[in-house]
Design a protein around this motif. Structure first.
Motif: not given
Length: 347
Positions: A88-92, A94-106, A175-179, A188-192
């Motif tokens: 992401l760019h600054v300020g974009d 955050w939307v989850n684009q990964r599965p929890l398991s499998g290839v390319g997962s968290w 969803s990921l939140m800010k620090e 919710p104050d979503a991550y950027t």
DNA sequence: AGTAGACGCTATCGTGCACC
DNA sequence: GGTGCACGATAGCGTCTACT
């Protein structure tokens, strides 16, 4: 620590297993793929207030609240921030684009040692249910999401939506939140990705920390200690270069929520791993030689530290195995010596 | 005074398993 | 797939102690 020798031995056992299974290598490869395919940031930027330092006087900040005896909650949050910086760019938003398991997962981003059975002193004994390394990593990721969500309604670092009836968690849609946490608002104050403010609002961590296995291998207390020292070194650049930084007890406890054991052990291990070094007041470029403990300070004068980012370019697994093996030998020798003294002078 | 090792206690999680 | 429980593992915490 209950027994430094046993704790070190346990840690070595886990590292050895991860080395054998190449778990850290695999996680680092997955992270490097994301980094290379993405924006390849040299550093990631972290917000300070509400994460390293408390947002209000009553709260212990999340970073040190995540110094827990077990689990990957702290590590997972930092990994998610790293992933966001790659994507992401600054300020974009955050939307989850990964599965929890499998290839390319968290769960591909985390290295664990696996199920250890103390009775047989072996890993991954047979079970009735199907259980693989992948299952265990997925489970730890879910547990981490629980821990991060349960930091409190305001301080939560992720949100996990629930199913309409039954209230089951839909982990895959987290969803990921800010620090600073989810916040008190309904939304919710979503991550950027933050802009680097070049002041006390933010500090940076080199991507090498994620790419060379350090994030997998360091304990949460070491990570917390290191991040706090890092932040200080960037807030007081001149002082850091000249004489190093230190954290006095009161400020450490009240300002950062870091307990004595975590801090002291953290500093010693980080020094052995080459991520920080002793600073001698008035000495510039102390990186040319490591100052031994006895010479490095006056009696009762606290150690002062300098960050040594050179260390991050080394392979974390290799470095930690070497240093912890060395420490094990020292602890064993000290224990043998104590036993001998007791034998010669029984009370 | 301040430092630091030792040690028991405890909070918190990891894993296995049965169940939904 | 998710949940809840049991059991065990483990690093932090409080405290004592010895030392300088």
């Amino acid at each position: 620590m209950a027994d430094a020798r046993e704790a070190n031995e346990r840690r070595l056992r886990r590292l050895t297993e991860m080395n054998r299974s190449k778990a850290v290598t695999a996680a680092s490869t997955a992270l490097r793929d994301v980094w290379t395919a993405g924006r390849s940031p040299a550093d990631i930027v972290l917000r300070t207030k509400g994460f390293l330092t408390p947002s209000s006087a009553e709260d212990r900040p999340p970073l040190t609240r995540l110094v827990l005896p077990r689990g990957i909650a702290q590590r997972f949050y930092l990994l998610a921030i790293f992933e966001a910086h790659c994507r992401l760019h600054v300020g974009d938003p955050w939307v989850n684009q990964r599965p929890l398991s499998g290839v390319g997962s968290w769960s591909d981003f985390v290295a664990i040692d696996g199920a250890y059975d103390g009775r047989s002193d072996s890993y991954m004994p047979d079970t009735k249910q199907v259980r693989t390394d992948g299952h265990l990593r997925l489970r730890q990721v879910k547990a981490a999401l629980n821990t991060l969500e349960e930091l409190g309604s305001d301080q939560a670092l992720v949100t996990v939506p629930r199913a309409k009836n039954g209230g089951r968690r839909r982990y895959g849609e987290f969803s990921l939140m800010k620090e600073t946490g989810r916040g008190a608002h309904q939304t919710p104050d979503a991550y950027t990705v933050p802009m680097n403010a070049w002041n006390v609002e933010t500090f940076t961590v080199p991507s090498d920390f994620f790419l060379n296995g350090w994030v997998q291998v360091l304990s949460p207390s070491e990570v917390a200690t290191w991040l706090i020292l890092r932040a200080h070194s960037q807030w007081a650049v001149d002082q850091h270069a000249e004489s190093g930084v230190y954290l006095y007890g009161k400020r450490r406890e009240e300002g950062f929520g870091l307990r004595r054991d975590a801090w002291e052990d953290g500093c010693q291990r980080l020094r052995e791993f080459g991520l920080i070094r002793y600073a001698r007041p008035g000495t510039l470029d102390a990186d040319l030689f490591d100052i031994p403990a006895e010479e490095g300070r006056e009696r009762y004068e606290p150690y002062r530290w300098q960050i040594a980012d050179q260390g991050l370019t080394k392979d974390a697994m290799e470095t930690c195995m070497r240093e912890l093996t060395l420490r094990q030998q020292q602890l064993n020798a000290a224990a043998a010596h104590r036993a001998q003294m007791k034998n010669e002078n029984p009370q």
